[in-house]
Design a protein around this motif. Structure first.
Motif, PDB file in Angstrom:
ATOM      1  N   PRO A  25     -44.048  -6.397 -14.997  1.00 49.44           N
ATOM      2  CA  PRO A  25     -45.056  -5.589 -14.298  1.00 49.44           C
ATOM      3  C   PRO A  25     -46.244  -5.318 -15.220  1.00 49.44           C
ATOM      4  CG  PRO A  25     -42.850  -4.670 -14.009  1.00 49.44           C
ATOM      5  CD  PRO A  25     -42.738  -5.721 -15.068  1.00 49.44           C
TER       6      PRO A  25
ATOM      7  N   LYS B   4     -42.865  -4.157 -19.942  1.00 55.60           N
ATOM      8  CA  LYS B   4     -44.034  -3.902 -19.110  1.00 55.60           C
ATOM      9  C   LYS B   4     -45.288  -4.043 -19.959  1.00 55.60           C
ATOM     10  CE  LYS B   4     -41.869  -0.804 -15.718  1.00 55.60           C
ATOM     11  NZ  LYS B   4     -41.941   0.508 -15.032  1.00 55.60           N
TER      12      LYS B   4
ATOM     13  N   LYS C 197     -45.478  -5.149  -7.883  1.00 57.61           N
ATOM     14  CA  LYS C 197     -44.913  -4.537  -9.096  1.00 57.61           C
ATOM     15  C   LYS C 197     -46.012  -4.176 -10.091  1.00 57.61           C
ATOM     16  CE  LYS C 197     -44.081  -9.063 -11.204  1.00 57.61           C
ATOM     17  NZ  LYS C 197     -43.069 -10.004 -11.741  1.00 57.61           N
ATOM     18  N   SER C 198     -47.162  -4.848  -9.996  1.00 58.20           N
ATOM     19  CA  SER C 198     -48.282  -4.565 -10.889  1.00 58.20           C
ATOM     20  C   SER C 198     -49.250  -3.579 -10.234  1.00 58.20           C
ATOM     21  CB  SER C 198     -49.008  -5.851 -11.269  1.00 58.20           C
ATOM     22  OG  SER C 198     -48.156  -6.694 -12.033  1.00 58.20           O
ATOM     23  N   GLN C 199     -50.090  -2.964 -11.057  1.00 54.57           N
ATOM     24  CA  GLN C 199     -50.993  -1.926 -10.565  1.00 54.57           C
ATOM     25  C   GLN C 199     -52.387  -2.094 -11.177  1.00 54.57           C
ATOM     26  OE1 GLN C 199     -49.255   1.948 -11.329  1.00 54.57           O
ATOM     27  NE2 GLN C 199     -47.225   1.299 -10.640  1.00 54.57           N
TER      28      GLN C 199
END
Length: 289
Positions: free
Chosen positions: A223, A147, A259-261
């Motif tokens: 992610p 990640k 999935k990413s933020q």
């Protein structure tokens, strides 16, 4: 008048970095498991290891050291993770080198440290310049990345506001004289007589235009968590575009959650953001789990 204002703003930035150094080094609770030098690409890259668990790599910002950038965060992260903090070329314990600075070579150094420590893959967290190196690592070494966390950084120079890029061009060696950054360098650098060369090298590197390519960012399969201050010098329009490239900016109520933020922390600038230890740790802890 404009030059005077630029100079005042640069001194303000240095003052904020000074505060960051003092605050970060005031906590000595972390217990270091090991430290050393990894022979990588003709350099001896310094690293520190804390805690046990899944590995997470920390990459500091420009002119910083491990303690100066991560001193408050390491004690929290190392409670559940193996924290590997690296000092990039010429920074802190890592010796100065005449090798031309580039994001590609610095990212290659990071992979070399993982090789030396026999770590197949890790989460990677980068702040500011370290964030740009982290982006490059994700592109160059995708199989080594679990990640990715990017704190107040960008993969292209146009991701900064124009006034930030202009400020990079105005940096002068004397701005860093008699600062805690200089004191920190003198305390740990293998050869403190290299300070002037190191500063000159960094001042030359900072304003260089770079762009890792939208298509390369779009291909990052790991992610990604982006953390930014609302007024940290990043162009928020470009930041939104970056998040969209990573699969974000959708309606999660009508489809799958990305999935990413993306986290925008209010009332924070580039330096003050990194001083919000509990806020940063909260985002990291939730995302990395």
């Amino acid at each position: 008048m404009k030059n005077l204002l630029k100079t005042r703003n640069l001194f303000k930035l240095i003052s904020l970095l000074t505060i960051m150094f003092i605050a970060s080094q005031s906590n000595g609770q972390q217990i270091r498991s090991s430290s050393g030098y990894a022979p990588v690409n003709g350099l001896k890259v310094y690293y520190e290891v804390y805690g046990e668990g899944k590995p997470v790599v920390l990459l500091h910002g420009a002119f910083m050291t491990i303690a100066g950038n991560w001193g408050q965060l390491i004690p929290e992260l190392s409670k559940t993770r193996k924290v590997i903090a690296i000092e990039l070329q010429g920074h802190g314990h890592t010796p100065y080198s005449d090798r031309k600075l580039s994001h590609a070579t610095l990212a290659s150094d990071v992979e070399g440290v993982l090789d030396y420590l026999k770590i197949d893959s890790a989460d990677v967290v980068g702040y500011s310049m370290g964030g740009s190196v982290a982006y490059k690592f994700a592109i160059q070494s995708p199989k080594r990345l679990r990640k990715l966390v990017i704190i107040s950084s960008t993969y292209k120079s146009s991701g900064w506001l124009p006034e930030i890029n202009n400020a990079f061009k105005s940096w002068k060696p004397e701005f860093f004289t008699n600062t805690p950054m200089k004191a920190a360098y003198d305390a740990v650098a293998p050869d403190k007589t290299k300070w002037t060369k190191f500063i000159d090298q960094m001042i030359a590197f900072a304003p260089e235009a770079f762009d890792f390519g939208d298509s390369n960012i779009e291909k990052i399969s790991a992610p990604v968590l982006i953390i930014s201050g609302d007024n940290d010098g990043l162009d928020k329009i470009e930041l939104a575009k970056t998040y969209k490239l990573l699969g974000g900016a959708v309606s999660a109520d009508l489809g799958a959650r990305p999935k990413s933020q993306l986290a925008i922390v209010p009332a924070q600038g580039h330096v003050s953001l990194m001083m919000q230890t509990q806020t940063i740790f909260g985002y990291l802890d939730s995302f990395l789990k």
